[in-house]
Design an enzyme around this catalytic site. Structure first.
Site, PDB file in Angstrom:
ATOM      1  N   ARG A   1     -10.500 -11.515   1.593  1.00  0.00           N
ATOM      2  CA  ARG A   1     -11.420 -12.524   1.043  1.00  0.00           C
ATOM      3  C   ARG A   1     -10.851 -13.939   1.142  1.00  0.00           C
ATOM      4  NH1 ARG A   1     -11.526  -9.223  -4.378  1.00  0.00           N
ATOM      5  NH2 ARG A   1     -11.109  -7.655  -2.773  1.00  0.00           N
TER       6      ARG A   1
ATOM      7  N   LYS B   1       0.828  -1.197   0.000  1.00  0.00           N
ATOM      8  CA  LYS B   1       0.000   0.000   0.000  1.00  0.00           C
ATOM      9  C   LYS B   1       0.869   1.257   0.000  1.00  0.00           C
ATOM     10  CE  LYS B   1      -3.699  -2.076   2.823  1.00  0.00           C
ATOM     11  NZ  LYS B   1      -4.854  -1.857   1.952  1.00  0.00           N
TER      12      LYS B   1
END
Length: 488
Positions: free
Chosen positions: A337, A263
């Site tokens: 996920r 990130k």
């Protein structure tokens, strides 16, 4: 916070602050008055006019109370339960900021009396929450609260509200913990410590057990960190033997760098909040036990730290999940996920639940779509989704249902694996993430809540008096209330 209630005369109440609510344009305070008080209340009303969000006060010479503090509720036709909750929080913060030892709040007699008592408790307790664990100067004790009114059911309503707000505070406290103080192991230990009652137990699976059990998603995401992954399982058996449980699953990435797909550095500190889904589940479990609900509930929290390193999983990898399906990794920052899929498949297979709810700070796309005040919801069951929507309206934790169909499911198909962990470009990112999760379960009624925008206070978050800075505990009141309703 120490809380009491009765129907005593407000004019005779000895307290540091006699508090009440005012409707816009009204001559008096709702549910508050009496000899010697009415003129003082009119004086205070003149200072705020009952406008929502405004506080006014005046001294009370010669009376048992030291002062009157009033909060505006706005126009009579627009008063909501969350309006009362919010203004109760505003009153509590005013009392705390003044350094007062106690305050009495008159229920406004607009809604159901017991509901009003609960709303006052919720607003006050949540507003006075403080995360000061790492400060030399602590916040100190909260002022004592006395509720004037609430009817014959007030005592039960207050107790239940305190159980739920304690769950919110627990979730907030864990979510606010810095990553160096709350890796997966410590989160697991906090869950074990929470399970003190006879009806609740905690099991924490460590890396060897996860490898042996086939939790490929959890292992892959956690393998780049020296802080090994955990799967936290909390079982509450308050219902009848053989009664199907409700399974709650919460993502707890204790710190998310994005891994190899790292990130940007700006605001990366906020990635301590990537564990908020798991913290919400633990907060709900605490509330359920405190409420002693006659239901069976299972909380499952997959917890990892997503770090870059020589042993990290990579874009291009193919990972075999607990379900036996394979996932092509296109971006290691789409890690939530993967761990949720393992936990969902495990929860459905092991517990055969009647319903599944999962919580996750899953996608930035949800913030783009819905902002910071509404959680995204995806479900495979219309009736279940409507029940959750109804529960969200009662707690003012707003959700908005998004569609899911075969077209969205096709967007995560992979040419080299059963599915891919990213959709197609920037299209429908929240829904394609949910589609990945949908592949992890069968036909069990399921609701997915993407709380990326609502889990902590962000620049665009609508400021509410009962949501101070940091983690909000979003979802604890919603689902605890839902489970309470199911139990009745």
């Amino acid at each position: 916070m120490k809380i009491t209630a009765d129907a005593s005369d407000p004019a005779k109440r000895k307290t540091a602050a006699l508090c009440g609510f005012v409707l816009e344009g009204a001559a008096g305070a709702a549910g508050l008055g009496g000899p010697g008080l009415d003129d003082l209340i009119k004086e205070a009303i003149g200072k705020n006019g009952g406008k929502k969000g405004r506080i006014s006060m005046t001294g009370t010479p010669g009376m048992p109370s030291e002062r009157v503090i009033l909060a505006g509720l706005g126009p009579a036709g627009k008063v909501t339960s969350d309006g009362i909750r919010s203004e109760a929080g505003r009153l509590a913060r005013q009392v705390r900021d003044m350094g007062l030892a106690d305050f009495a709040v008159a229920a406004p007699s607009i809604l159901d009396p017991a509901e009003e008592a609960a709303l006052i408790v919720e607003g006050a307790e949540l507003a006075l929450y403080s995360f000061d664990e790492f400060k030399a100067e602590k916040a100190g004790n909260s002022p004592r609260l006395h509720i004037l009114g609430g009817g014959p059911s007030a005592a039960r309503a207050i107790k239940d509200a305190q159980s739920i707000t304690a769950g919110v505070a627990f979730a907030r406290g864990l979510a606010n913990m810095p990553p160096n103080e709350c890796p997966p192991d410590k989160l697991g230990r906090a869950a074990v410590k929470m399970c003190t009652g006879k009806k609740m137990r905690c099991i924490v699976l460590k890396k060897p057990e996860l490898k042996k059990g086939g939790f490929g998603g959890i292992i892959a995401v956690g393998q780049g960190s020296s802080n090994e992954p955990r799967l936290i399982i909390v079982e509450y058996n308050g219902g009848k033997k053989g009664q199907k449980p409700i399974v709650l699953v919460g993502k707890a990435v204790t710190f998310d760098t994005g891994g190899i797909s790292i990130k940007p550095g700006e605001k990366m500190d906020e990635m301590k909040f990537d564990k908020c889904g798991g913290c919400t589940v633990l907060g709900i479990m605490k509330a359920v036990e405190d409420l002693a609900l006659p239901v069976n509930v299972i909380g499952i929290v997959p917890s990892v730290e997503n770090m870059p390193g020589g042993s990290s999983y990579r874009p291009g990898d193919i990972v075999k999940l607990y379900s036996g399906k394979t996932a092509e990794i296109l971006n290691t920052d789409a890690e939530g996920r993967l761990i949720l899929a393992d936990a969902l498949s495990y929860g459905e297979k092991k517990y055969a639940p009647s319903e599944i709810i999962d919580f996750a700070t899953l996608t930035g796309a949800c913030i783009v779509a819905l902002g910071n005040n509404v959680a995204g919801m995806v479900s495979n069951d219309d009736a279940f989704a409507k029940r959750i929507e109804g529960a969200s309206e009662r707690t003012a934790e707003e959700v908005w249902r998004l569609p899911i169909n075969d077209d969205y499911m096709s967007m995560i198909k992979s040419e080299v694996a059963d599915m891919r962990n990213l959709g197609m470009g920037r299209a429908a990112g929240t829904i394609t993430a949910a589609a990945f999760l949908k592949n992890a379960i069968g036909d069990t009624p399921w609701v997915h809540l993407d709380i990326a925008g609502t889990a902590w206070n962000q620049p665009a978050t609508k400021k509410k008096p009962y949501n101070p800075g940091g983690a909000t505990g979003f979802g604890v009141r919603l689902v605890a209330g839902y489970l309470k309703g199911r139990a009745q």
